[in-house]
Each structure stands twice: as structure tokens, then as C-alpha cells.
Write a protein that holds these residues in place. Sequence first.
Motif, mmCIF file in Angstrom:
data_model
loop_
_atom_site.group_PDB
_atom_site.id
_atom_site.type_symbol
_atom_site.label_atom_id
_atom_site.label_comp_id
_atom_site.label_asym_id
_atom_site.label_seq_id
_atom_site.Cartn_x
_atom_site.Cartn_y
_atom_site.Cartn_z
ATOM 1 N N ASN A 65 -9.261 -17.169 0.453
ATOM 2 C CA ASN A 65 -7.944 -16.764 0.944
ATOM 3 C C ASN A 65 -7.943 -15.333 1.472
ATOM 4 N N PRO A 66 -8.824 -15.026 2.416
ATOM 5 C CA PRO A 66 -8.911 -13.646 2.912
ATOM 6 C C PRO A 66 -7.648 -13.237 3.657
ATOM 7 N N GLY A 67 -7.378 -11.932 3.630
ATOM 8 C CA GLY A 67 -6.214 -11.412 4.331
ATOM 9 C C GLY A 67 -4.915 -11.536 3.560
ATOM 10 N N LYS A 68 -5.007 -12.001 2.322
ATOM 11 C CA LYS A 68 -3.810 -12.149 1.491
ATOM 12 C C LYS A 68 -3.872 -11.166 0.317
ATOM 13 N N LEU A 69 -2.733 -10.691 -0.103
ATOM 14 C CA LEU A 69 -2.539 -9.889 -1.301
ATOM 15 C C LEU A 69 -3.122 -8.477 -1.168
ATOM 16 N N ILE A 70 -4.421 -8.353 -0.861
ATOM 17 C CA ILE A 70 -5.047 -7.023 -0.685
ATOM 18 C C ILE A 70 -5.885 -7.020 0.582
ATOM 19 N N THR A 113 0.825 -1.220 0.000
ATOM 20 C CA THR A 113 0.000 0.000 0.000
ATOM 21 C C THR A 113 0.852 1.259 0.000
ATOM 22 N N LEU A 114 2.121 1.152 0.365
ATOM 23 C CA LEU A 114 3.016 2.307 0.354
ATOM 24 C C LEU A 114 3.507 2.641 -1.049
ATOM 25 N N TYR A 115 3.337 1.705 -1.981
ATOM 26 C CA TYR A 115 3.972 1.870 -3.285
ATOM 27 C C TYR A 115 3.010 1.805 -4.468
ATOM 28 N N LYS A 116 1.856 1.201 -4.298
ATOM 29 C CA LYS A 116 0.867 1.231 -5.382
ATOM 30 C C LYS A 116 -0.026 2.453 -5.216
ATOM 31 N N SER A 117 -0.484 2.992 -6.318
ATOM 32 C CA SER A 117 -1.356 4.163 -6.253
ATOM 33 C C SER A 117 -2.717 3.781 -5.681
ATOM 34 N N ALA A 118 -3.410 4.770 -5.152
ATOM 35 C CA ALA A 118 -4.749 4.540 -4.606
ATOM 36 C C ALA A 118 -5.683 3.985 -5.675
ATOM 37 N N LEU A 119 -5.536 4.464 -6.903
ATOM 38 C CA LEU A 119 -6.387 3.981 -7.992
ATOM 39 C C LEU A 119 -6.122 2.513 -8.285
ATOM 40 N N GLU A 120 -4.844 2.139 -8.346
ATOM 41 C CA GLU A 120 -4.500 0.749 -8.641
ATOM 42 C C GLU A 120 -5.034 -0.183 -7.564
ATOM 43 N N LEU A 121 -4.878 0.205 -6.305
ATOM 44 C CA LEU A 121 -5.403 -0.606 -5.204
ATOM 45 C C LEU A 121 -6.925 -0.680 -5.257
ATOM 46 N N SER A 122 -7.565 0.425 -5.600
ATOM 47 C CA SER A 122 -9.020 0.447 -5.694
ATOM 48 C C SER A 122 -9.519 -0.484 -6.801
ATOM 49 N N LEU A 123 -8.825 -0.487 -7.936
ATOM 50 C CA LEU A 123 -9.219 -1.380 -9.028
ATOM 51 C C LEU A 123 -9.063 -2.843 -8.623
ATOM 52 N N MET A 124 -7.974 -3.154 -7.923
ATOM 53 C CA MET A 124 -7.768 -4.521 -7.462
ATOM 54 C C MET A 124 -8.867 -4.935 -6.477
ATOM 55 N N ARG A 125 -9.212 -4.053 -5.562
ATOM 56 C CA ARG A 125 -10.266 -4.371 -4.587
ATOM 57 C C ARG A 125 -11.628 -4.516 -5.265
ATOM 58 N N SER A 126 -11.836 -3.756 -6.322
ATOM 59 C CA SER A 126 -13.099 -3.877 -7.059
ATOM 60 C C SER A 126 -13.224 -5.248 -7.706
ATOM 61 N N ILE A 127 -12.129 -5.747 -8.258
ATOM 62 C CA ILE A 127 -12.146 -7.085 -8.861
ATOM 63 C C ILE A 127 -12.417 -8.141 -7.793
ATOM 64 N N LYS A 128 -11.737 -8.015 -6.663
ATOM 65 C CA LYS A 128 -11.949 -8.959 -5.556
ATOM 66 C C LYS A 128 -13.405 -8.935 -5.107
ATOM 67 N N ALA A 129 -13.959 -7.756 -4.936
ATOM 68 C CA ALA A 129 -15.346 -7.645 -4.468
ATOM 69 C C ALA A 129 -16.326 -8.213 -5.479
ATOM 70 N N ALA A 130 -16.031 -8.051 -6.762
ATOM 71 C CA ALA A 130 -16.936 -8.549 -7.810
ATOM 72 C C ALA A 130 -16.944 -10.072 -7.871
ATOM 73 N N LEU A 131 -15.771 -10.695 -7.735
ATOM 74 C CA LEU A 131 -15.669 -12.144 -7.879
ATOM 75 C C LEU A 131 -15.853 -12.887 -6.563
ATOM 76 N N ASP A 132 -15.543 -12.247 -5.458
ATOM 77 C CA ASP A 132 -15.622 -12.896 -4.147
ATOM 78 C C ASP A 132 -16.263 -11.933 -3.145
#
Length: 469
Positions: free
Chosen positions: A464-469, A439-458
Motif C-alpha cells: 500500500n505505498p503512498g498511504k499514511l506516510i 507532516t504539519l502536525y506530527k514531530s519530525a521524530l515521530e514521523l521518523s520512527l514511523m518511517r523506520s518501522i515501515k522500512a524495517a517491515l516493508d
Amino acid sequence: MNSGFLASCAQIIGQDHVLTSESDQQAYLTDWRQRYTGKAMAVLLPTSTEEVAALVALCAQHRIPCVPQGGNTGLVLGSVPDQTGQAVVLSLKRMDRVLAVDVSNNTMTVQAGCLLANVQAAAEVHQRLFPLSLASEGSCTIGGNLATNAGGTAVLRYGNSRELCLGLEVVTPKGEIWNGLRGLRKDNTGYDLRDLYIGAEGTLGIITAAVLKLFPQPRASLTALAAVPSADAALQLLNVARSDLGPILTGFELISDFSLQLVLKHFPLLKKPLDSNCPYYTLLEISDHESEEHANGLMESVLAKALEHGYATDAVCATSISQSKTLWQLRENISAAQAMEGKNIKHDISLPISDIPTFIDMADAALHAAFPGCQIVCFGHLGDGNLHYNVSAPVTMRDTDFIQQQQAVNRIVHDRVHGLNGSISAEHGLGMLKREEITLYKSALELSLMRSIKAALDPDNIMNPGKLI
């Protein structure tokens, strides 16, 4: 403990494959480096995709977290559960069959629990090569390799796991089965779901099978070790090798002298192949489809040019398979030797290849200024820009005390990686260990897009909660 849930699991896979005792679970709960042990409601051992799907559907119904696991050889706590004891570990180790080999299409279809070494051996039976090669290949599985997009020593020529996979079969967080086991090299029909699941560390679904690329076996494989006066000289040697050898250059590894000395200390049966001492060494491997004589001529020409221009000060070529394996053991035993020396702070980083000498100079200087006497074990896949840049305690400090400085050490290393447009994880993934660090190195937008994919599929966050994001 949810007895009704576990009883339903036993109906699907049999009571013997629902592990609930602490002793039976231990190997599945502790990470590869023995640093962390989680807890689980049970360890589940299915033997088919249909059983995986039924178990995941149960998890979804009961809102029980599910931690997929292959060989449990990961280094970032990605395949072990947390310590709440609410999750189940779903191990694919029993799903270890080679399903099909298509020699004309140069593909192999395997279950996700196949050991990497067994996939390599199965390809060899058909005079084919599966080029993914890792130090843990006798223990890691194809599913885990794909879930982490593993790299290894041959990325320079063949690419990482993503490039070696054509199709996947995946169980979704709802317990549905997506069959994408297509051995196609061209399929332009929408979003590439395969690439979405590869590298997702089991957070979007469970890879249960894969179609892998195979290659013709080379007629000759040759390994050489060259002593080089600096990391910049190693880069110059790489440039010569890539120019003169082209696609037959399979691997190009960088090894610091301190790394080599650790291996020689802890593996006394291995001998130093060169008489001279040098700050760095490079390990080169070529795979030639013409002949052994042709390969020898090319390697000797490259090394002669390197010696002439001062990029190398000494070199040796393996003259047998045994000698080649010995040279690779000097590289592959570095992590084990460092572990024998004591606890250390590991970094798996990638950088533009041209910036690696600059990074090493900057990071070495900053670490020595902040932690005088610290010992840096620098090695890795210079040919594809991936360094394993590990830091051990000064001889005057206990390793357990030095480990407490991990956050400060990470800031020095990772800030400089980020400043050079690099990545803090090249091939190990993020898991639990680097989830906050990223989270210190990826942009807020990039992290938000990743979380959106996670929320859509799972949406229920059971995979595997608590991993990657």
C-alpha cells in the motif's frame, strides 16, 4: 502489463479471479465518495490466507505494489491505487467466513472479508454482542475496520476496533503468514504485533483473520434525544450522564441544528421528534443488563436533572425499537444528506472532550470570518471526543469553487485542533488524502520512527505505498 506475473496469479486463484478489464475493475478503483479513480494492473480475489500469501510473495518477487482492500468504504483514499497502473488491488471480499465462535471465552474468529453487519448477526445467534457499529456496517469489512482502527458509535463504552480485537493473522510483505490468532486477554510476551498492524492501513502487512471480543447481549437498550442550548450545555449533560449512568452509557452523539435540518430536508420520511428548535441536540443510548424498567428509570432521571439545570430544554425517549432506529437515522444520515446538498470539505478530528465547546466557538468564528456564509455541519461522537466538522459552500458560491479553498479551510480547522492538543484524524485514518497534511502536525521524530518501522517491515515499499506516510 506483466503477463508472466498475471499468469502466475491465475495459477494461484484461477483466471476468473484475476480482473484485468476496466469494467470489471471499476468498483475497486473508485473511492467511496466518488472523488477519485485510480488504475491497477489487476484486481486479485483470493479466498484463503494461503492464497493471499502466495500472491504477496509474487508481488515481492516482481516488485509490484499491492493495495489491500476490504469493503472500499474508506473516506481518505486509503484502499484505492494511484493512477500509475503499476499496482494490483488485493481484495479480501471472498474471504468472508466465520471460522469459530467460543461462547465461554466470548470470542469469535473471522476472516478479514466478513462484513461488519454479518459479524454482528453471527454474534447475535449465540446471544452475544459484537458492539462495533458504523453507518457503513452493511458494506465495510472487519479487515478494513481493523486496518483503520475504526471507531463508530459505541466507543464510549466498548472502545474502538483495537480494543475489540484480541488476535490477528497477517500476511507480511514477504508473503509469510504470522498466526497470532490467540483469544487471550493477557499475553505479556514481548512487542505487541497486533497493535502494530491495527491502524496501519495495510502499509505493514495484510490482515487476513482476527479474533474478536464478544459481550453478553444487554437486556434493554434505550435511546433518547435531547435539545441543548449550546455545545457547552451538551458537555454538561454528558458529565451528568457519565456520573449517573456509569458504564451503561453506550453512546453520546452531538448533532448541530443545521445538520438535523439537512437530514429532514433530504429524507422527508424522517420527522423531527421535538417541536422546539435548538442550536444542538444530543443522542444518548444506554444498554442495561438489568431490565427495561431499570433502564427507563435511569434515563428519565438523567434527562430530568438536565432539564432542571438548563443543560437541556426538551427531550424525548424512544418507546420502541422502531422509534430508537428512527432517532439513530437522524444521526446516521447526516453525511448522506450533506452529500445530496453538494460537495463539502470534511474533517474527522478528535479533541480532549473538555475542549470541544472551545474548539467549536473558535473554528466557527474563524471560518465565518474567512468565508462569510459558509455552512458548518458539526456532529459526531462527543462522548469520546470525536467530531465530524464539515464545511459546505455559502449559498452564493458553487460547491466546486468552494472545494478549491480546501487547503485554507484545513489550515483554520486543523491549526486549532493542533493548538488544543487534538488529532486531525480520529477514526478515518490518513490514507492518501491526509498523508501530507499530517507532516504539519506530527514531530519530525515521530514521523521518523514511523518511517523506520515501515522500512524495517516493508523495505521494498510494496505494501500500500503512498498511504499514511
